[in-house]
Scaffold this motif. Structure first.
Motif, mmCIF file in Angstrom:
data_model
loop_
_atom_site.group_PDB
_atom_site.id
_atom_site.type_symbol
_atom_site.label_atom_id
_atom_site.label_comp_id
_atom_site.label_asym_id
_atom_site.label_seq_id
_atom_site.Cartn_x
_atom_site.Cartn_y
_atom_site.Cartn_z
ATOM 1 N N LEU A 195 0.841 -1.196 0.000
ATOM 2 C CA LEU A 195 0.000 0.000 0.000
ATOM 3 C C LEU A 195 0.872 1.240 0.000
ATOM 4 O O LEU A 195 0.636 2.200 -0.754
ATOM 5 C CB LEU A 195 -0.905 -0.035 1.249
ATOM 6 C CG LEU A 195 -1.676 1.233 1.544
ATOM 7 C CD1 LEU A 195 -2.704 1.433 0.478
ATOM 8 C CD2 LEU A 195 -2.348 1.120 2.899
ATOM 9 N N PRO A 264 -6.175 3.946 2.500
ATOM 10 C CA PRO A 264 -7.299 3.803 1.586
ATOM 11 C C PRO A 264 -8.608 3.823 2.350
ATOM 12 O O PRO A 264 -8.613 3.605 3.541
ATOM 13 C CB PRO A 264 -7.056 2.411 0.995
ATOM 14 C CG PRO A 264 -6.350 1.672 2.065
ATOM 15 C CD PRO A 264 -5.593 2.673 2.877
ATOM 16 N N LYS A 443 -12.822 0.679 -6.302
ATOM 17 C CA LYS A 443 -11.742 0.304 -5.398
ATOM 18 C C LYS A 443 -10.962 1.557 -5.029
ATOM 19 O O LYS A 443 -10.741 2.421 -5.867
ATOM 20 C CB LYS A 443 -10.790 -0.664 -6.107
ATOM 21 C CG LYS A 443 -11.319 -2.026 -6.177
ATOM 22 C CD LYS A 443 -10.250 -2.989 -6.557
ATOM 23 C CE LYS A 443 -10.842 -4.380 -6.515
ATOM 24 N NZ LYS A 443 -9.938 -5.385 -6.934
ATOM 25 N N PHE A 445 -7.337 2.453 -3.755
ATOM 26 C CA PHE A 445 -5.992 1.946 -3.503
ATOM 27 C C PHE A 445 -5.993 0.432 -3.299
ATOM 28 O O PHE A 445 -5.290 -0.091 -2.446
ATOM 29 C CB PHE A 445 -5.372 2.623 -2.277
ATOM 30 C CG PHE A 445 -4.998 4.052 -2.534
ATOM 31 C CD1 PHE A 445 -5.943 5.050 -2.453
ATOM 32 C CD2 PHE A 445 -3.705 4.388 -2.882
ATOM 33 C CE1 PHE A 445 -5.610 6.368 -2.715
ATOM 34 C CE2 PHE A 445 -3.369 5.708 -3.144
ATOM 35 C CZ PHE A 445 -4.329 6.696 -3.061
ATOM 36 N N GLY A 446 -6.802 -0.258 -4.103
ATOM 37 C CA GLY A 446 -6.817 -1.710 -4.036
ATOM 38 C C GLY A 446 -7.805 -2.286 -3.070
ATOM 39 O O GLY A 446 -8.021 -3.499 -3.056
ATOM 40 N N VAL A 447 -8.435 -1.462 -2.244
ATOM 41 C CA VAL A 447 -9.396 -1.976 -1.268
ATOM 42 C C VAL A 447 -10.802 -1.806 -1.834
ATOM 43 O O VAL A 447 -11.161 -0.707 -2.234
ATOM 44 C CB VAL A 447 -9.277 -1.198 0.058
ATOM 45 C CG1 VAL A 447 -10.362 -1.621 1.016
ATOM 46 C CG2 VAL A 447 -7.922 -1.414 0.656
ATOM 47 N N PRO A 448 -11.621 -2.878 -1.890
ATOM 48 C CA PRO A 448 -12.972 -2.741 -2.438
ATOM 49 C C PRO A 448 -13.790 -1.750 -1.626
ATOM 50 O O PRO A 448 -13.648 -1.655 -0.413
ATOM 51 C CB PRO A 448 -13.552 -4.156 -2.323
ATOM 52 C CG PRO A 448 -12.380 -5.037 -2.226
ATOM 53 C CD PRO A 448 -11.315 -4.269 -1.544
ATOM 54 N N TYR A 478 -8.879 -6.133 5.173
ATOM 55 C CA TYR A 478 -8.745 -5.711 3.782
ATOM 56 C C TYR A 478 -7.588 -4.741 3.610
ATOM 57 O O TYR A 478 -7.200 -4.438 2.499
ATOM 58 C CB TYR A 478 -10.048 -5.094 3.261
ATOM 59 C CG TYR A 478 -10.658 -4.052 4.160
ATOM 60 C CD1 TYR A 478 -11.668 -4.387 5.020
ATOM 61 C CD2 TYR A 478 -10.220 -2.736 4.128
ATOM 62 C CE1 TYR A 478 -12.230 -3.447 5.849
ATOM 63 C CE2 TYR A 478 -10.787 -1.799 4.956
ATOM 64 C CZ TYR A 478 -11.790 -2.159 5.813
ATOM 65 O OH TYR A 478 -12.335 -1.244 6.631
ATOM 66 N N LEU A 479 -7.024 -4.230 4.702
ATOM 67 C CA LEU A 479 -5.823 -3.404 4.595
ATOM 68 C C LEU A 479 -4.576 -4.253 4.628
ATOM 69 O O LEU A 479 -3.474 -3.732 4.493
ATOM 70 C CB LEU A 479 -5.749 -2.408 5.748
ATOM 71 C CG LEU A 479 -6.823 -1.351 5.808
ATOM 72 C CD1 LEU A 479 -6.646 -0.549 7.071
ATOM 73 C CD2 LEU A 479 -6.718 -0.442 4.620
ATOM 74 N N MET B 1 -2.022 -4.395 -3.750
ATOM 75 C CA MET B 1 -2.307 -5.243 -2.587
ATOM 76 C C MET B 1 -3.131 -6.438 -3.006
ATOM 77 O O MET B 1 -4.170 -6.291 -3.592
ATOM 78 C CB MET B 1 -3.108 -4.454 -1.545
ATOM 79 C CG MET B 1 -2.253 -3.565 -0.718
ATOM 80 S SD MET B 1 -2.881 -3.355 0.935
ATOM 81 C CE MET B 1 -4.475 -2.664 0.658
ATOM 82 N N ILE B 3 -5.545 -8.538 -2.125
ATOM 83 C CA ILE B 3 -6.618 -8.961 -1.220
ATOM 84 C C ILE B 3 -7.445 -9.985 -1.946
ATOM 85 O O ILE B 3 -7.658 -9.883 -3.152
ATOM 86 C CB ILE B 3 -7.537 -7.790 -0.852
ATOM 87 C CG1 ILE B 3 -6.750 -6.533 -0.675
ATOM 88 C CG2 ILE B 3 -8.318 -8.097 0.377
ATOM 89 C CD1 ILE B 3 -7.646 -5.374 -0.483
ATOM 90 N N THR B 5 -10.553 -11.130 -3.281
ATOM 91 C CA THR B 5 -11.865 -10.545 -3.502
ATOM 92 C C THR B 5 -12.865 -11.573 -3.992
ATOM 93 O O THR B 5 -13.913 -11.220 -4.489
ATOM 94 C CB THR B 5 -11.790 -9.417 -4.544
ATOM 95 O OG1 THR B 5 -11.097 -9.908 -5.680
ATOM 96 C CG2 THR B 5 -11.080 -8.222 -3.995
ATOM 97 N N TYR B 143 -21.531 -9.588 -4.593
ATOM 98 C CA TYR B 143 -21.561 -8.640 -3.478
ATOM 99 C C TYR B 143 -22.923 -7.959 -3.386
ATOM 100 O O TYR B 143 -23.460 -7.738 -2.293
ATOM 101 C CB TYR B 143 -20.498 -7.553 -3.649
ATOM 102 C CG TYR B 143 -19.093 -8.052 -3.793
ATOM 103 C CD1 TYR B 143 -18.145 -7.313 -4.490
ATOM 104 C CD2 TYR B 143 -18.686 -9.252 -3.250
ATOM 105 C CE1 TYR B 143 -16.861 -7.751 -4.639
ATOM 106 C CE2 TYR B 143 -17.398 -9.701 -3.400
ATOM 107 C CZ TYR B 143 -16.495 -8.946 -4.099
ATOM 108 O OH TYR B 143 -15.211 -9.374 -4.266
#
Lengths: 489, 361
Positions: A195, A264, A443, A445-448, A478-479, B1, B3, B5, B143
């Motif tokens: 991140l 994020p 999203k 910074f990559g976090v939904p 998620y971080l 990142m 993650i 999903t 979702y």
């Protein structure tokens, strides 16, 4: 070719000749025109050499220069500059670019005869506002401090709340012509490395001439500039920032910005308030339930009124329907036009209210209420029901405390009104599903955007309602923080 | 990142329940009660009991061969050409069934709420939202289903609570309706109610772990069957066997009848909003899975680009029937019957091939 290279190198390096250095720096800073730029020549006592001090008179603390630099140099004995000058920060510089950067940051540059190095002494004193109450994010219960326009004060406000040696403040530079500092604050044994890499690469990719403050920085580093949903949180409260740092987010600060950016971020951060954590569980959950209701009302009530009154009149109870019909009997406009008229009028008053000079504020408020409310109804331009509905949807939008998300909600309200006017509930639900699916697919910074509701991750499940603080065990997964547990046993 | 999903058990379960459970809101009871009178409420249970072993066989084979999804399994077991041919057949069947499904729900919306509007426009709006949602991708659909699922269940529970005082439980007698043979015939041949389940098997790659997929789908299937049976029981006890043949859309009729106190007497629009939401999720998923099936059959990687033409084709095919009667009792009825036979045969073929492969090894 070799000669050109040499001149380039020489151009950047500090020469041992004092006069050459002074000429160069006079040239760089346009000394003939620049009233601000000051010189002080003196002869040091300890080695009898000529010394020249260069600085911007408006950026420095002149008392400090007098007491801690000039006085010791004229009176004290010692071996080197570092042992004589009593200011706490003395750095050695070898580059001319560094010299320019340091002078514009409020430092004093010290040139000495026969020395190919310069000293940069920090005596900066930028004028800034004192720490005051937060104007836009006020709470009833909790600390009331807000950030100011000085980065040292802001960092101190954060550091006094997080007394952790792992809280790191990293500096990056933005801007090609006017280099500003961006400070990243994070806890280095919690925040995710990828991140941080992502944030650094985005900041380093900015090619603008100058990025003055954090509000502009937000628009440079966000992913979708044209989206109606904000993906970076903007807050002016240090306690808010510290809550997020503790969870593993990263905070961005800049000089001359009375706010910070938090990345994020997800949808729930705009919806939750810092005051939720300061009240007891049942009180804050009650406030959240009210806020949910407010969110629903502010986006949907006007659109639902348009849909029901135009297409699904059978849903409205008979007495209410008769009241609406009789009120609308003499109004010449179609329902949609009435609703839009009131909504636009409310938005106009709202925007005007921000810019009104203080003495006129209350007067304009009364006049606005009189004109829109009473007179328009009596002139049969709008029906009284519309005033109620429009006022309801407008006032409930103030419950959403975040300024960016407030705009999202207002824009969404207009989109829903237009959608509901097409096919009633059918097109309204179509528009709502589109809005929801678009929001879910974002999203930051990559976090939904809707994490941890969907997709689901291990976290404190702080989505609709929150748990008691004693039961909050986890950081949000998620971080991908380096340390998931919030409690140390 | 990085993650993760992908979808969890809860999301897949919610998707399955919305996908299959929405059957309780369309013309199925009318179709069934034509031949079986008031015994139609447990026919889905019979169909489910008949079809369930076949689904389990397919799931077991998916697990055993660690296949990516259904088409992959077909190719592993039957060889490339035969597997692709079978997958193409499945696609053709489910494509046409989806088109008439779309038409069936568009008819519903038109009849109930927009009597004078053109059917093309309503269909176009439905296709528009299906295309928009399908382009977002299967994860976003999952979702959304997760976000919406509690609201859908809440509306069903509210409906049941509000209609409960008006139910007459003696109407379930005689238990076997028009005769046991009729009931068994209908039960066995209407197994294609769950035919959309075979499409759901394409979701396997998007689950976080294969166990999530198996648990989610089986749980979702069982819960949705129970919901369907329970709601059908409510229709059977609310409308008698004579009325149910004349009521095309029992769900909406029940919503028309109930009231919330003496002030809110017409609350069917309230249920309509949740119903519409569920319908949209179902059709978004249906369009996406059909396109995925097509893409997997012909080895197309970026099948999401085909969603727009597929949607348009579905609209064009869906507009072929002239009215509700033709749509329901001619096209859909015959297709459903054919599809059931298909659904019986495919797992059996796969099982036979599995035994052959085991013998070879």
């Amino acid at each position: 070719m070799l000669r050109k290279k040499q001149t380039k190198n020489n151009h950047n390096q500090i020469s041992s000749n004092l006069v050459e250095n002074i000429d160069k720096i006079k040239n760089d800073f346009s000394y003939q025109i620049n009233n601000d730029f000051s010189f002080r020549m003196l002869t040091a006592k300890f080695n009898q050499k000529d010394i020249c001090l260069c600085y911007y008179a408006s950026l420095v603390n002149s008392d400090k220069i007098e007491q801690s630099i000039i006085k010791p140099l004229l009176e004290q004995d010692g071996e080197s500059i570092a042992n004589i000058v009593t200011v706490e920060s003395v750095k050695v510089l070898t580059d001319c670019d560094e010299i320019n950067q340091n002078v514009t940051s409020g430092k004093v540059i010290l040139f000495m005869e026969d020395h190919s190095q310069a000293y940069s002494i920090d005596v900066s004193q930028f004028e800034h506002r004192e720490v005051s109450q937060s104007e836009n994010e006020s709470v009833v219960r909790g600390p009331k401090e807000a950030f100011t326009e000085s980065i040292h004060v802001n960092i101190s406000l954060i550091r006094k709340r997080i007394r952790n040696q792992h809280l790191v403040s990293e500096v990056l530079h933005v801007g090609k012509r006017s280099k500003q500092d961006v400070q990243l604050l994070y806890i280095e044994n919690i925040a995710n490395d990828q991140l941080l890499e992502n944030i650094r690469s985005r900041i380093n990719a900015i090619t603008a001439d100058s990025v003055q403050n954090v509000e502009l920085l937000e628009q440079y580093i966000e992913e979708r500039p044209l989206s109606i949903f904000p993906t970076i949180l903007y807050t002016e409260r240090p306690d808010n920032a510290c809550t997020y740092i503790n969870r593993g987010h990263v905070v961005l600060l800049m000089e001359s910005s009375a706010a910070c950016l938090i990345v994020p971020i997800n949808f729930w951060a705009f919806f939750h308030n810092i005051e939720d954590r300061y009240s007891r569980v049942m009180f804050s959950n009650f406030a959240r339930a009210i806020r949910f209701l407010a969110l629903f009302l502010t986006t949907m009530v006007s659109a639902l009124y348009v849909a029901l009154a135009n297409f699904h009149t059978e849903m409205i109870p008979l007495d209410l329907l008769l009241a609406i019909a009789s009120a609308r009997d003499r109004v010449p406009f179609p329902l949609l036009l009435e609703v839009l008229l009131m909504e636009v009028a409310f938005e106009l008053i709202r925007e005007a209210g921000i810019r009104i000079p203080n003495p006129l504020g209350p007067t304009i408020g009364i006049v606005g209420a009189l004109i829109l409310g009473q007179a328009a109804v009596e002139a049969n331009i709008i029906s009284p029901i519309i005033v109620i509905i429009s006022a309801l949807s407008g006032l409930t939008s103030f419950v959403i405390s975040d300024p960016s998300f407030n705009f999202t909600v207002r824009i969404t309200r207009f989109i829903f009104i237009f959608a509901a006017s097409l096919f009633g509930i059918y097109s309204l639900i179509i528009c709502f599903v589109m809005w929801l699916m678009y929001a879910i697919s974002l999203k930051s910074f990559g976090v939904p955007y809707f994490a941890p509701l969907a997709p689901s991750y291990q976290s404190n499940k702080n989505i609709y309602f929150r748990k008691p603080l004693r039961n909050e065990k986890w950081r949000p997964k998620y971080l991908l923080p380096k340390d998931m547990k919030m409690l140390k046993k | 990142m990085r993650i993760n999903t992908k979808l969890t058990t809860y999301e897949i379960c919610a998707l399955t329940i919305i996908f299959i459970g929405i059957k309780l809101t369309d013309t199925t009871p009318t179709l069934l009660s034509n031949s079986t009178q008031n015994a139609f409420w447990y026919i889905p249970l019979i169909s489910f009991i008949v079809m369930f072993p076949f689904f389990l066989i397919t799931l077991y084979l998916l697990n055993k061969y660690k296949a990516d999804h259904l088409v992959d399994l077909l190719q592993i077991l039957l060889g490339k050409t035969l597997g692709k041919a079978l997958a193409f057949f499945i696609f053709i069947f489910s494509f046409f069934l989806s088109a008439f499904d779309f038409r069936s729900y568009v008819n519903q919306i038109k009849l109930l709420y927009f009597d004078k509007s053109s059917i093309t426009i309503i269909f176009a709006l439905l296709i528009f939202i299906s295309i928009f949602g399908a382009i977002r991708g299967i994860k976003v659909i999952g979702y959304t289903a997760r976000v919406f699922f509690p609201l859908f269940q809440f509306s069903l529970v509210l409906l049941i609570i509000l209609v409960y005082p008006s139910l007459v439980f003696e109407r379930i007698y005689p238990i076997f309706g028009s005769g046991l043979s009729n009931v068994m015939y209908e039960g066995i041949f209407k197994g294609s109610f769950f035919s959309s389940f075979i499409l759901l098997m394409m979701i396997l790659p998007v689950a976080r772990k294969p166990e999530n997929f198996y648990k989610g789908t089986i749980m979702g299937l069982i819960i949705s069957v129970l919901q369907i049976v329970f709601l059908f029981l409510i229709y059977a006890t609310f409308f008698d066997y004579k009325s149910i043949e004349r009521v095309p859309y029992p769900f909406h009729d029940v919503a028309l009848y109930i009231d919330l106190g003496s002030f809110f007497t017409n609350i069917e629009t309230f249920f309509m909003t949740f119903w519409l939401f569920a319908v949209f999720i179902r059709f978004i998923l249906l369009l996406y899975l059909n396109t995925w099936l097509f893409g997997a059959t012909f080895d197309i990687d970026n099948f999401e680009l085909l969603i727009l033409p597929m949607g348009f084709l579905i609209m064009v095919i869906g507009l072929i029937p002239d009215n509700i009667i033709v749509n329901e009792f001619v096209y859909r009825n015959h297709l459903l019957n054919l599809n059931t036979i298909f659904l019986f045969i495919v797992p059996v073929i796969l099982l036979i091939c599995h035994f052959f492969k085991r013998k070879k090894v």
